[in-house]
Design a protein around this motif. Sequence first.
Motif, PDB file in Angstrom:
ATOM      1  N   ARG A 195       0.833  -1.209   0.000  1.00  0.00           N
ATOM      2  CA  ARG A 195       0.000   0.000   0.000  1.00  0.00           C
ATOM      3  C   ARG A 195       0.861   1.249   0.000  1.00  0.00           C
ATOM      4  O   ARG A 195       0.608   2.203  -0.728  1.00  0.00           O
ATOM      5  CB  ARG A 195      -0.921  -0.003   1.218  1.00  0.00           C
ATOM      6  CG  ARG A 195      -2.033  -1.023   1.163  1.00  0.00           C
ATOM      7  CD  ARG A 195      -3.099  -0.704   2.194  1.00  0.00           C
ATOM      8  NE  ARG A 195      -2.587  -0.773   3.561  1.00  0.00           N
ATOM      9  CZ  ARG A 195      -2.657  -1.834   4.339  1.00  0.00           C
ATOM     10  NH1 ARG A 195      -3.202  -2.942   3.878  1.00  0.00           N
ATOM     11  NH2 ARG A 195      -2.191  -1.800   5.571  1.00  0.00           N
ATOM     12  N   GLU A 304      -5.235   5.763   8.647  1.00  0.00           N
ATOM     13  CA  GLU A 304      -5.459   4.753   7.613  1.00  0.00           C
ATOM     14  C   GLU A 304      -6.698   5.077   6.780  1.00  0.00           C
ATOM     15  O   GLU A 304      -6.703   4.911   5.554  1.00  0.00           O
ATOM     16  CB  GLU A 304      -5.604   3.375   8.262  1.00  0.00           C
ATOM     17  CG  GLU A 304      -4.318   2.799   8.807  1.00  0.00           C
ATOM     18  CD  GLU A 304      -3.361   2.415   7.693  1.00  0.00           C
ATOM     19  OE1 GLU A 304      -3.494   1.314   7.137  1.00  0.00           O
ATOM     20  OE2 GLU A 304      -2.485   3.236   7.376  1.00  0.00           O
ATOM     21  N   ALA A 308      -6.891   5.887   2.793  1.00  0.00           N
ATOM     22  CA  ALA A 308      -7.783   5.218   1.845  1.00  0.00           C
ATOM     23  C   ALA A 308      -8.569   6.241   1.027  1.00  0.00           C
ATOM     24  O   ALA A 308      -8.788   6.057  -0.178  1.00  0.00           O
ATOM     25  CB  ALA A 308      -8.732   4.289   2.605  1.00  0.00           C
ATOM     26  N   SER A 367      -4.625  -0.384  -1.384  1.00  0.00           N
ATOM     27  CA  SER A 367      -4.658   0.945  -0.779  1.00  0.00           C
ATOM     28  C   SER A 367      -6.007   1.266  -0.167  1.00  0.00           C
ATOM     29  O   SER A 367      -6.097   2.082   0.747  1.00  0.00           O
ATOM     30  CB  SER A 367      -4.307   2.004  -1.831  1.00  0.00           C
ATOM     31  OG  SER A 367      -2.945   1.909  -2.182  1.00  0.00           O
ATOM     32  N   ILE A 368      -7.063   0.681  -0.659  1.00  0.00           N
ATOM     33  CA  ILE A 368      -8.392   0.983  -0.126  1.00  0.00           C
ATOM     34  C   ILE A 368      -8.932  -0.192   0.670  1.00  0.00           C
ATOM     35  O   ILE A 368      -9.071  -0.127   1.896  1.00  0.00           O
ATOM     36  CB  ILE A 368      -9.353   1.356  -1.280  1.00  0.00           C
ATOM     37  CG1 ILE A 368      -8.816   2.609  -2.009  1.00  0.00           C
ATOM     38  CG2 ILE A 368     -10.746   1.626  -0.737  1.00  0.00           C
ATOM     39  CD1 ILE A 368      -9.660   3.041  -3.176  1.00  0.00           C
ATOM     40  N   ARG A 369      -9.236  -1.305   0.007  1.00  0.00           N
ATOM     41  CA  ARG A 369      -9.849  -2.431   0.720  1.00  0.00           C
ATOM     42  C   ARG A 369      -8.917  -3.023   1.760  1.00  0.00           C
ATOM     43  O   ARG A 369      -9.347  -3.417   2.849  1.00  0.00           O
ATOM     44  CB  ARG A 369     -10.267  -3.492  -0.290  1.00  0.00           C
ATOM     45  CG  ARG A 369     -11.504  -3.093  -1.098  1.00  0.00           C
ATOM     46  CD  ARG A 369     -11.851  -4.134  -2.122  1.00  0.00           C
ATOM     47  NE  ARG A 369     -13.053  -3.751  -2.859  1.00  0.00           N
ATOM     48  CZ  ARG A 369     -13.358  -4.217  -4.059  1.00  0.00           C
ATOM     49  NH1 ARG A 369     -12.542  -5.076  -4.666  1.00  0.00           N
ATOM     50  NH2 ARG A 369     -14.468  -3.830  -4.665  1.00  0.00           N
ATOM     51  N   ARG A 371      -6.580  -1.536   3.546  1.00  0.00           N
ATOM     52  CA  ARG A 371      -6.547  -0.684   4.738  1.00  0.00           C
ATOM     53  C   ARG A 371      -7.813  -0.846   5.578  1.00  0.00           C
ATOM     54  O   ARG A 371      -7.756  -0.935   6.805  1.00  0.00           O
ATOM     55  CB  ARG A 371      -6.384   0.775   4.313  1.00  0.00           C
ATOM     56  CG  ARG A 371      -4.958   1.168   3.971  1.00  0.00           C
ATOM     57  CD  ARG A 371      -4.834   2.676   3.818  1.00  0.00           C
ATOM     58  NE  ARG A 371      -3.438   3.075   3.856  1.00  0.00           N
ATOM     59  CZ  ARG A 371      -2.679   3.251   2.788  1.00  0.00           C
ATOM     60  NH1 ARG A 371      -3.202   3.062   1.592  1.00  0.00           N
ATOM     61  NH2 ARG A 371      -1.409   3.599   2.912  1.00  0.00           N
ATOM     62  N   ALA A 379     -14.956  -1.735   2.514  1.00  0.00           N
ATOM     63  CA  ALA A 379     -14.933  -0.764   1.420  1.00  0.00           C
ATOM     64  C   ALA A 379     -15.794  -1.309   0.290  1.00  0.00           C
ATOM     65  O   ALA A 379     -15.538  -2.406  -0.213  1.00  0.00           O
ATOM     66  CB  ALA A 379     -13.501  -0.533   0.941  1.00  0.00           C
ATOM     67  N   LEU A 393     -16.650   3.865   2.457  1.00  0.00           N
ATOM     68  CA  LEU A 393     -15.689   3.334   3.419  1.00  0.00           C
ATOM     69  C   LEU A 393     -16.323   3.345   4.810  1.00  0.00           C
ATOM     70  O   LEU A 393     -16.773   4.398   5.281  1.00  0.00           O
ATOM     71  CB  LEU A 393     -14.412   4.181   3.423  1.00  0.00           C
ATOM     72  CG  LEU A 393     -13.804   4.487   2.057  1.00  0.00           C
ATOM     73  CD1 LEU A 393     -12.632   5.443   2.199  1.00  0.00           C
ATOM     74  CD2 LEU A 393     -13.373   3.209   1.361  1.00  0.00           C
TER      75      LEU A 393
END
Length: 407
Positions: A195, A304, A308, A367-369, A371, A379, A393
């Motif tokens: 990430r 975090e 995201a 980077s999104i899910r 985190r 997410a 999120l």
Amino acid sequence: MARRERVVRMSVEEPLWSALTAYRILTMLYAILLAVFGRDRYDRPWVAIVFLVVMAAWTLGTLPKVSGAVACTKRFLGADLALALVGILLTPLADFEAQHVDGPTLPSIWTAGSVLAFAIKGGWRWAAFASTLVAVANIIERGEPSRDTFHNVLLVWVASTAIGYVVEVARASERTLARALEIEAATRERERLARDIHDSVLQVLAMVQRRGTALGGEAAELGRMAGEQEVALRTLVSSGLVPTTRVSEDAAEGAVVRSVEVDDEPSGQADCDLRSLLAPHAGSRISFAEPGAPVLLAPGAAKELAAAVSAALDNVRVHAGENAQAWILVEDWPDEVIVTVRDDGPGIPDGRLAQAEGEGRMGVALSIRGRLRDLGGTAELISVPGQGTEVELKVPKVSRGKAGSAR
């Protein structure tokens, strides 16, 4: 959120050693009481007295030896079993009648403690060896063994062997569990590093490639090289950055260690207002809607979640274009915080996310899910071609990121 790894010892053998310590003390007292109440039957009471004094001194003096597998050495096991065998063989000398009736031996059931120590230390093979020697000593002591003698001998042999087998199975299970925990810890660390790389190095390389191609000339060659490095780095991130370490094991033969994930944040650090981390994103093309009151989260969880959101906005700029409009909406509920990032771009075609992950582009996945998963949240991405994309999120107020719980 930065994390470090530490290990704590775990072993199913520890309660067994504690139980063995208590067993040896209780059976020592039992053997002494048998001798006291049956003192009239001894032909040579001084033999029983000398042996029981030695046995009591040995039992109390060697308690640290049965506190764990490391302290319980082979030399101690041999001396302990030898004392038990000597006590069995001395019984006819102290009590001649015991050779013709099924009376107790001088050490009585204290002998089983020696056999159990073999079982816990070395497994069923060691237990079978020790119990066989005890069986031979009992048969010799009886001279003409009865059915009860064979019954008691067989019971000790089967029980000690079974306990040794259970210890071996538990030891193997502990190794398997430790291996799984280490693999999980290594995987989580790899995702965290991936990430960070995606948010920094890969983004820069992608920008250099696009600008270089647009400028042409020598810049195009630099763009081409940046593109090659981006592909190589994405491949490295996808294949794994952190090698899985080998399961640790010490001389205790079964006292294994397990990885525990621990936050680097001070335990007493105050909660952070999420609004202060998201407000800098607001601008001419990004609208920011927030509650009137502070949105408090643990510092690590807030950082975090903000990272995201930044990753989602990066995707808007890259895929929806520099002129796309975006909106950030923050909702503070009693048990969770919800942040929605929406844009008016062209949307994401069906199957594009899966294709991107297959190509090593892990922006949404890591980077999104990734985190949000580490925080105990979720997410959800909703996209309709031609109607933009929305990323929702959700993070619980008490997250695993704050708790730093063991896994």
